[in-house]
Design a protein around this motif. Structure first.
Motif, PDB file in Angstrom:
ATOM      1  N   GLY A   1       2.713  -4.095  -1.823  1.00 34.85           N
ATOM      2  CA  GLY A   1       3.558  -5.015  -2.555  1.00 34.85           C
ATOM      3  C   GLY A   1       4.878  -5.271  -1.862  1.00 34.85           C
ATOM      4  N   ALA A   2       5.564  -6.310  -2.297  1.00 38.50           N
ATOM      5  CA  ALA A   2       6.894  -6.621  -1.775  1.00 38.50           C
ATOM      6  C   ALA A   2       7.823  -5.449  -2.059  1.00 38.50           C
ATOM      7  CB  ALA A   2       7.426  -7.890  -2.428  1.00 38.50           C
ATOM      8  N   GLY A   3       8.521  -4.984  -1.013  1.00 34.54           N
ATOM      9  CA  GLY A   3       9.461  -3.896  -1.178  1.00 34.54           C
ATOM     10  C   GLY A   3       8.839  -2.518  -1.232  1.00 34.54           C
ATOM     11  N   GLU A   4       7.538  -2.428  -1.011  1.00 28.38           N
ATOM     12  CA  GLU A   4       6.849  -1.137  -1.018  1.00 28.38           C
ATOM     13  C   GLU A   4       6.686  -0.593   0.392  1.00 28.38           C
ATOM     14  OE1 GLU A   4       3.610   0.187  -4.155  1.00 28.38           O
ATOM     15  OE2 GLU A   4       2.959  -1.505  -2.964  1.00 28.38           O
ATOM     16  N   ILE A   5       6.692   0.731   0.505  1.00 25.39           N
ATOM     17  CA  ILE A   5       6.232   1.412   1.716  1.00 25.39           C
ATOM     18  C   ILE A   5       4.971   2.159   1.327  1.00 25.39           C
ATOM     19  CG2 ILE A   5       6.734   3.059   3.540  1.00 25.39           C
ATOM     20  CD1 ILE A   5       9.688   2.596   3.113  1.00 25.39           C
ATOM     21  N   VAL A   6       3.864   1.739   1.902  1.00 28.32           N
ATOM     22  CA  VAL A   6       2.567   2.320   1.591  1.00 28.32           C
ATOM     23  C   VAL A   6       2.059   3.046   2.828  1.00 28.32           C
ATOM     24  CG1 VAL A   6       0.167   1.844   0.963  1.00 28.32           C
ATOM     25  CG2 VAL A   6       2.030   0.579  -0.136  1.00 28.32           C
ATOM     26  N   GLY A   7       1.672   4.297   2.670  1.00 20.77           N
ATOM     27  CA  GLY A   7       1.173   5.078   3.787  1.00 20.77           C
ATOM     28  C   GLY A   7      -0.337   5.009   3.892  1.00 20.77           C
ATOM     29  N   LEU A   8      -0.839   4.943   5.124  1.00 20.96           N
ATOM     30  CA  LEU A   8      -2.274   5.028   5.395  1.00 20.96           C
ATOM     31  C   LEU A   8      -2.464   6.234   6.303  1.00 20.96           C
ATOM     32  CD1 LEU A   8      -5.113   3.802   5.125  1.00 20.96           C
ATOM     33  CD2 LEU A   8      -4.625   2.437   7.168  1.00 20.96           C
ATOM     34  N   ILE A   9      -3.052   7.297   5.768  1.00 19.93           N
ATOM     35  CA  ILE A   9      -3.150   8.548   6.516  1.00 19.93           C
ATOM     36  C   ILE A   9      -4.607   8.980   6.604  1.00 19.93           C
ATOM     37  CG2 ILE A   9      -0.837   9.263   5.826  1.00 19.93           C
ATOM     38  CD1 ILE A   9      -2.133  11.228   3.859  1.00 19.93           C
TER      39      ILE A   9
END
Length: 270
Positions: A37-45
């Motif tokens: 989403g806008a303004g999100e930091i999403v991790g892919l681990i």
């Protein structure tokens, strides 16, 4: 796996549905549903070889895939990489070397240089004019306006990493996918890097972060997706992911191994 944990109040920027990548008979990514989403930091681990970079390659158009990819509601799965970039999707690369003979500002100018015969003809006739305002905005986002005229060799490693991020942000970037941006940073540099990532997200830009620095990931990410053998095996807030048995098994082999492992094994095994 459906994306049930996505914050419904956030504006969806990136959304993939059933994204899959196959190389011959090998499935590198399988039916990945993911949203940022806008303004999100999403991790892919996930463990090495789990398919994280392949996913970024597919989303940005550098690898053929099936399924859907959308940015702010616009379908992009049939678009070329440069059209996805023009739509506001940008990425960094694991081997994101800078041009050492150019200044920081010039490194960013190269990233927004127009391509194609028409652009080449215009450059010959009119001369190339780097978009100074766009470059300044990108450097402001990562806090590097004071080093615009320096060359990469004059910067700390942490600053060089941020120049790489700024190079992806220059222009009308709405979503940035970062592939191992903190590799090589020490603990202090990593913490500062995370502060800058949060500042970028606070402007409304969506961030998808792949990194093996679990301290960074757990500190800055709003949500995490975990890949193993190309499939999403868990998703949710960091605290929830840490307690997920499937995630523990993927990283450490089995819950029994994890129970006997020291606390910092998460970072070492990532």
């Amino acid at each position: 796996m459906s994306d049930t944990t996505f914050a419904t109040t956030a504006q969806r920027l990136l959304e993939t549905r059933g994204l899959s990548v196959r190389y011959g008979g090998v499935s590198a990514n399988t039916d990945i549903d993911l949203a940022v989403g806008a303004g999100e930091i999403v991790g892919l681990i996930g463990p090495n070889g789990a398919g994280k970079t392949t996913f970024v390659d597919a989303v940005t158009g550098f690898t053929k895939s099936s399924g859907s990819v959308s940015l702010a509601g616009s379908q992009l799965e049939k678009s070329s990489p440069h059209r996805r970039r023009r739509a506001g999707m940008a990425r960094t690369w694991q081997a994101g070397e800078l041009f050492t003979d150019l200044t920081v500002a010039q490194n960013l100018a190269v990233a927004v240089q127009s391509v194609g015969l028409r652009a080449m003809f215009s450059d010959i006739v009119n001369g190339s004019k780097p978009p100074a305002d766009a470059i300044d905005r990108a450097l402001t986002l990562v806090g590097l306006t004071d080093v615009a005229d320096r060359r990469p060799g004059e910067l700390t490693l942490g600053q060089q990493k941020l120049v790489g991020v700024a190079r992806a942000l220059v222009g009308d970037t709405r979503l940035v996918l970062l592939d191992e941006p903190a590799a090589g940073l020490d603990t202090h540099e990593s913490k500062e890097f995370g502060t800058e990532l949060r500042r970028i997200a606070n402007t409304g830009i969506g961030v998808l972060l792949i990194d093996h620095d679990m301290s960074l990931v757990l500190d800055v990410c709003d949500r995490l997706y975990v890949l193993d053998f190309g499939k999403v095996i868990a998703q949710g807030p960091p605290a929830q992911i840490l307690d997920d048995p499937a995630v523990v098994a993927a990283y450490l082999g089995s819950p029994e191994v994890e129970a006997a492992a020291p606390q910092n094994d998460w970072e070492e095994q990532a």
